[in-house]
Scaffold this motif. Structure first.
Motif, PDB file in Angstrom:
ATOM      1  N   ALA A   2       0.834  -1.202   0.000  1.00  0.00           N
ATOM      2  CA  ALA A   2       0.000   0.000   0.000  1.00  0.00           C
ATOM      3  C   ALA A   2       0.865   1.247   0.000  1.00  0.00           C
ATOM      4  CB  ALA A   2      -0.936  -0.012   1.207  1.00  0.00           C
ATOM      5  N   ALA A   3       2.004   1.193   0.716  1.00  0.00           N
ATOM      6  CA  ALA A   3       2.898   2.344   0.766  1.00  0.00           C
ATOM      7  C   ALA A   3       3.491   2.622  -0.614  1.00  0.00           C
ATOM      8  CB  ALA A   3       4.005   2.096   1.785  1.00  0.00           C
ATOM      9  N   LEU A   4       3.769   1.577  -1.357  1.00  0.00           N
ATOM     10  CA  LEU A   4       4.299   1.747  -2.701  1.00  0.00           C
ATOM     11  C   LEU A   4       3.260   2.414  -3.610  1.00  0.00           C
ATOM     12  CD1 LEU A   4       6.621   1.215  -4.658  1.00  0.00           C
ATOM     13  CD2 LEU A   4       5.601  -1.001  -5.129  1.00  0.00           C
ATOM     14  N   GLY A   5       2.010   2.006  -3.487  1.00  0.00           N
ATOM     15  CA  GLY A   5       0.946   2.616  -4.282  1.00  0.00           C
ATOM     16  C   GLY A   5       0.784   4.092  -3.951  1.00  0.00           C
ATOM     17  N   ARG A   6       0.828   4.457  -2.648  1.00  0.00           N
ATOM     18  CA  ARG A   6       0.714   5.871  -2.253  1.00  0.00           C
ATOM     19  C   ARG A   6       1.883   6.679  -2.814  1.00  0.00           C
ATOM     20  NH1 ARG A   6      -0.966   3.593   2.750  1.00  0.00           N
ATOM     21  NH2 ARG A   6       1.154   3.781   3.538  1.00  0.00           N
ATOM     22  N   ALA A   7       3.091   6.091  -2.783  1.00  0.00           N
ATOM     23  CA  ALA A   7       4.255   6.815  -3.299  1.00  0.00           C
ATOM     24  C   ALA A   7       4.129   7.048  -4.802  1.00  0.00           C
ATOM     25  CB  ALA A   7       5.527   6.027  -2.983  1.00  0.00           C
ATOM     26  N   LEU A   8       3.626   6.046  -5.549  1.00  0.00           N
ATOM     27  CA  LEU A   8       3.452   6.221  -6.995  1.00  0.00           C
ATOM     28  C   LEU A   8       2.396   7.270  -7.303  1.00  0.00           C
ATOM     29  CD1 LEU A   8       3.719   2.541  -8.238  1.00  0.00           C
ATOM     30  CD2 LEU A   8       5.329   4.393  -8.629  1.00  0.00           C
ATOM     31  N   ARG A   9       1.280   7.265  -6.525  1.00  0.00           N
ATOM     32  CA  ARG A   9       0.239   8.291  -6.735  1.00  0.00           C
ATOM     33  C   ARG A   9       0.769   9.686  -6.439  1.00  0.00           C
ATOM     34  NH1 ARG A   9      -3.173   4.167  -4.797  1.00  0.00           N
ATOM     35  NH2 ARG A   9      -2.899   4.861  -2.644  1.00  0.00           N
ATOM     36  N   ALA A  10       1.619   9.827  -5.397  1.00  0.00           N
ATOM     37  CA  ALA A  10       2.182  11.134  -5.058  1.00  0.00           C
ATOM     38  C   ALA A  10       3.126  11.612  -6.154  1.00  0.00           C
ATOM     39  CB  ALA A  10       2.918  11.046  -3.725  1.00  0.00           C
ATOM     40  N   LEU A  11       3.907  10.698  -6.710  1.00  0.00           N
ATOM     41  CA  LEU A  11       4.796  11.085  -7.805  1.00  0.00           C
ATOM     42  C   LEU A  11       4.013  11.511  -9.040  1.00  0.00           C
ATOM     43  CD1 LEU A  11       7.622   8.422  -7.612  1.00  0.00           C
ATOM     44  CD2 LEU A  11       7.845  10.873  -7.275  1.00  0.00           C
ATOM     45  N   LYS A  12       2.931  10.777  -9.338  1.00  0.00           N
ATOM     46  CA  LYS A  12       2.112  11.107 -10.496  1.00  0.00           C
ATOM     47  C   LYS A  12       1.440  12.465 -10.311  1.00  0.00           C
ATOM     48  CE  LYS A  12       0.009   7.687 -12.522  1.00  0.00           C
ATOM     49  NZ  LYS A  12      -1.001   6.657 -12.854  1.00  0.00           N
ATOM     50  N   ALA A  13       0.962  12.739  -9.107  1.00  0.00           N
ATOM     51  CA  ALA A  13       0.314  14.024  -8.842  1.00  0.00           C
ATOM     52  C   ALA A  13       1.319  15.163  -8.944  1.00  0.00           C
ATOM     53  CB  ALA A  13      -0.335  14.002  -7.460  1.00  0.00           C
ATOM     54  N   GLY A  14       2.535  14.948  -8.448  1.00  0.00           N
ATOM     55  CA  GLY A  14       3.577  15.970  -8.541  1.00  0.00           C
ATOM     56  C   GLY A  14       3.952  16.246  -9.987  1.00  0.00           C
ATOM     57  N   ALA A  15       3.956  15.223 -10.822  1.00  0.00           N
ATOM     58  CA  ALA A  15       4.289  15.406 -12.237  1.00  0.00           C
ATOM     59  C   ALA A  15       3.188  16.183 -12.941  1.00  0.00           C
ATOM     60  CB  ALA A  15       4.506  14.055 -12.907  1.00  0.00           C
TER      61      ALA A  15
END
Length: 138
Positions: A2-15
């Motif tokens: 779940a932590a990996l999914g949150r990190a990917l969503r945060a990176l996508k939102a930042g991009a």
């Protein structure tokens, strides 16, 4: 996980917030290849000999490319063929180092001799006690 999914969503939102920064200006998937100079055929290759004269393989044996290749081949022939093959033959035919083969033959002869006399293979008294000069018991 779940932590990996949150990190990917945060990176996508930042991009997405960054806008066009970090993205190409053209349409997605477009790749621009460098153009060849005018008058040059991009599919034409120069002959191998010309390319090797421009950028010779340098092996470190001579400044002249032809002598460098000859010297490199001579060193590798001497190093591999002569040193390994002749070195192995030399080591194989060295004399009996440490007299191991002689000691084995001598031991086999003594065992056969003691068996033929009916004596034990190993005697507890290595030397005959009657022939030894011992110090007085004092």
């Amino acid at each position: 996980m779940a932590a990996l999914g949150r990190a990917l969503r945060a990176l996508k939102a930042g991009a997405l917030r960054a806008g066009a920064r970090g993205r190409s200006a053209g349409p997605p998937g477009a790749v621009v290849l460098p153009r060849a100079p005018l008058g040059a055929d991009p599919h034409e290759e120069e002959p191998m000999m010309v390319a090797q004269r421009k950028n010779p393989d340098y092996h470190g044996f001579s400044a002249e490319p032809d002598a460098d290749v000859i010297n490199m081949r001579a060193v590798f022939f001497a190093g591999i063929s002569v040193a390994i093959v002749l070195g192995t033959v030399f080591l194989h035919y060295l004399p009996d180092y440490g007299l191991r083969q002689w000691a084995r033959r001598e031991a086999e002869m003594r065992i056969r001799e003691r068996e033929s006399r009916g004596l034990p293979l190993l005697d507890p008294n290595y030397y005959d006690p009657a022939r030894l000069a011992l110090p007085p018991p004092e």
